[in-house]
Design a protein around this motif. Structure first.
Motif, mmCIF file in Angstrom:
data_model
loop_
_atom_site.group_PDB
_atom_site.id
_atom_site.type_symbol
_atom_site.label_atom_id
_atom_site.label_comp_id
_atom_site.label_asym_id
_atom_site.label_seq_id
_atom_site.Cartn_x
_atom_site.Cartn_y
_atom_site.Cartn_z
ATOM 1 N N HIS A 139 0.863 -1.242 -0.069
ATOM 2 C CA HIS A 139 0.066 -0.014 -0.041
ATOM 3 C C HIS A 139 0.819 1.239 -0.035
ATOM 4 O O HIS A 139 0.498 2.325 -0.547
ATOM 5 N N ALA A 143 0.457 4.158 -3.041
ATOM 6 C CA ALA A 143 0.043 5.315 -2.441
ATOM 7 C C ALA A 143 1.139 6.472 -3.046
ATOM 8 O O ALA A 143 0.828 7.402 -3.645
ATOM 9 N N VAL A 169 -6.649 6.975 1.403
ATOM 10 C CA VAL A 169 -7.213 6.650 2.871
ATOM 11 C C VAL A 169 -7.143 5.347 3.173
ATOM 12 O O VAL A 169 -7.208 4.843 4.548
ATOM 13 N N ASN A 171 -4.611 3.946 3.861
ATOM 14 C CA ASN A 171 -3.361 4.163 4.843
ATOM 15 C C ASN A 171 -4.046 3.926 6.405
ATOM 16 O O ASN A 171 -3.461 3.554 7.400
ATOM 17 N N ILE A 172 -5.518 4.707 6.403
ATOM 18 C CA ILE A 172 -6.189 4.503 7.768
ATOM 19 C C ILE A 172 -6.252 3.245 8.308
ATOM 20 O O ILE A 172 -6.399 2.999 9.490
ATOM 21 N N GLY A 194 -2.805 9.014 6.341
ATOM 22 C CA GLY A 194 -4.189 8.915 5.706
ATOM 23 C C GLY A 194 -5.165 9.867 6.300
ATOM 24 O O GLY A 194 -5.905 10.430 5.546
ATOM 25 N N TRP A 198 -6.914 12.573 3.892
ATOM 26 C CA TRP A 198 -8.299 12.253 3.582
ATOM 27 C C TRP A 198 -8.929 13.730 3.798
ATOM 28 O O TRP A 198 -9.798 14.132 2.885
ATOM 29 N N PRO A 229 -13.644 6.615 5.368
ATOM 30 C CA PRO A 229 -12.641 7.147 6.071
ATOM 31 C C PRO A 229 -12.929 7.629 7.842
ATOM 32 O O PRO A 229 -12.033 7.017 8.585
#
Length: 340
Positions: A139, A143, A169, A171-172, A194, A198, A229
């Motif tokens: 990821h 990204a 997002v 990443n969150i 993230g 976002w 998110p």
């Protein structure tokens, strides 16, 4: 009379089609879409939500286990198929990754891996750790690559969809699987990136939705990604705090609840007409909302939070089952492999 000539352009390549020319359909492998990993996200996310329901309400764990088993099987099949596509149909993979919309679905692979790591942690901590590490690393690469492309090359706002949230997002989600495995510092890194991105991308996407001509019918279900998110952010925040809801948790919960109600009011506008595989974009966000609502009900017990959690879980289950049934028919007819 001059012969009519039709030219079509896709991802920077042009194909000239003349009357009488035979139409040659690409092999099935070449027509596989990376967006199919949305099925893993949808079923795996629902499995995680039902596992949380087992923890909070004591519902049978069997539901989660069946869903998780299907998601793992689906993930394995798709990984093998796309590795084969990468080896035998590299041009089609490159074309898909160069596409302004479809490229945003490549991080669905890494998100799916992290979703499965969350579910597998109960049964195989080592397997969950391997999947989480691979998913987080992939990821990060996706990204960086996609955001770098957006910066270096002007983007057409007309083709922008909430699918852009996936590489940003996603990443969150990393802390939801990483914190319980002990990767706290790395999880803070992904959560910070993230969360901050976002806020900026939400503004961009909202501008596109409000002031640019309406999205295509096929892209409308991606609006559900707006729910992901705050929902996943709430789950990540509760993972960091050990399940204690604070002010940020309350804010994320209320925002997710508002977006969920808004999307429910728009439901018939987003899921009508011909079925597309893009409808799977609805599933993971509602799964995330269900899981976050259950975790919040555990953190702040009460009749209201319990009711919201139950409604969210039922809604997520019905949506995944409904989209799954439509997908079975779509695949049986072969239409799932002929989408642009």
């Amino acid at each position: 009379m001059a012969e009519a000539i039709t030219t079509t352009a896709t991802a920077g390549t042009a194909t000239t089609i003349r009357p009488g020319m035979p139409f040659i359909e690409k092999p099935l492998l070449a027509r596989l879409s990376v967006a199919m990993f949305g099925m893993v996200m949808g079923t795996g996310g629902l499995a995680d939500a039902w596992a949380k329901a087992h923890e909070v309400f004591g519902v049978p764990l069997l539901v989660s286990q069946v869903l998780l088993g299907f998601a793992v099987l689906c993930f394995g099949v798709l990984v093998v198929a796309h590795l084969a596509k990468l080896g035998f149909c590299f041009a089609e993979v490159a074309e898909e990754f160069a596409h302004p919309v479809r490229s945003s679905f490549f991080p669905a692979i890494s998100v799916a891996a992290i979703v499965l790591s969350v579910g597998l942690r109960r049964y195989s901590p080592v397997g969950a750790e391997v999947l989480w590490c691979l998913g987080a690393a992939m990821h990060f690469v996706f990204a960086i690559t996609l955001i770098r492309r957006w910066i270096l090359h002007p983007q057409d706002e007309g083709v922008l969809t909430p699918a852009w949230f996936i590489p940003v997002v996603g990443n969150i989600l990393v802390p939801v699987g990483g914190v319980p495995l002990g990767f706290v510092e790395v999880s803070w890194f992904f959560f910070s990136v993230g969360l901050m991105l976002w806020l900026s991308f939400f503004t961009i996407v909202l501008h596109r939705v409000l002031f640019v001509p309406a999205m295509s019918q096929r892209s409308m279900p991606t609006l559900f990604i707006l729910l992901a998110p705050p929902s996943i952010g709430l789950s990540a925040y509760l993972a960091f705090t050990g399940g204690h809801a604070g002010a940020l948790g309350d804010i994320l919960y209320c925002l997710a609840l508002f977006i969920a109600v808004l999307l429910a009011s728009l439901g018939r506008h987003m899921a009508h007409g011909p079925f597309f595989m893009s409808w799977w974009a609805m599933t993971f966000p509602v799964d995330g909302w269900a899981g976050a609502s259950l975790a919040y009900a555990q953190a702040r017990p009460g009749a209201w939070t319990t009711a919201v959690a139950v409604i969210a879980l039922v809604a997520a289950t019905l949506i995944v089952v409904w989209v799954g049934v439509r997908t079975a028919g779509h695949m049986a007819s072969g239409a799932a492999f002929r989408e642009d």
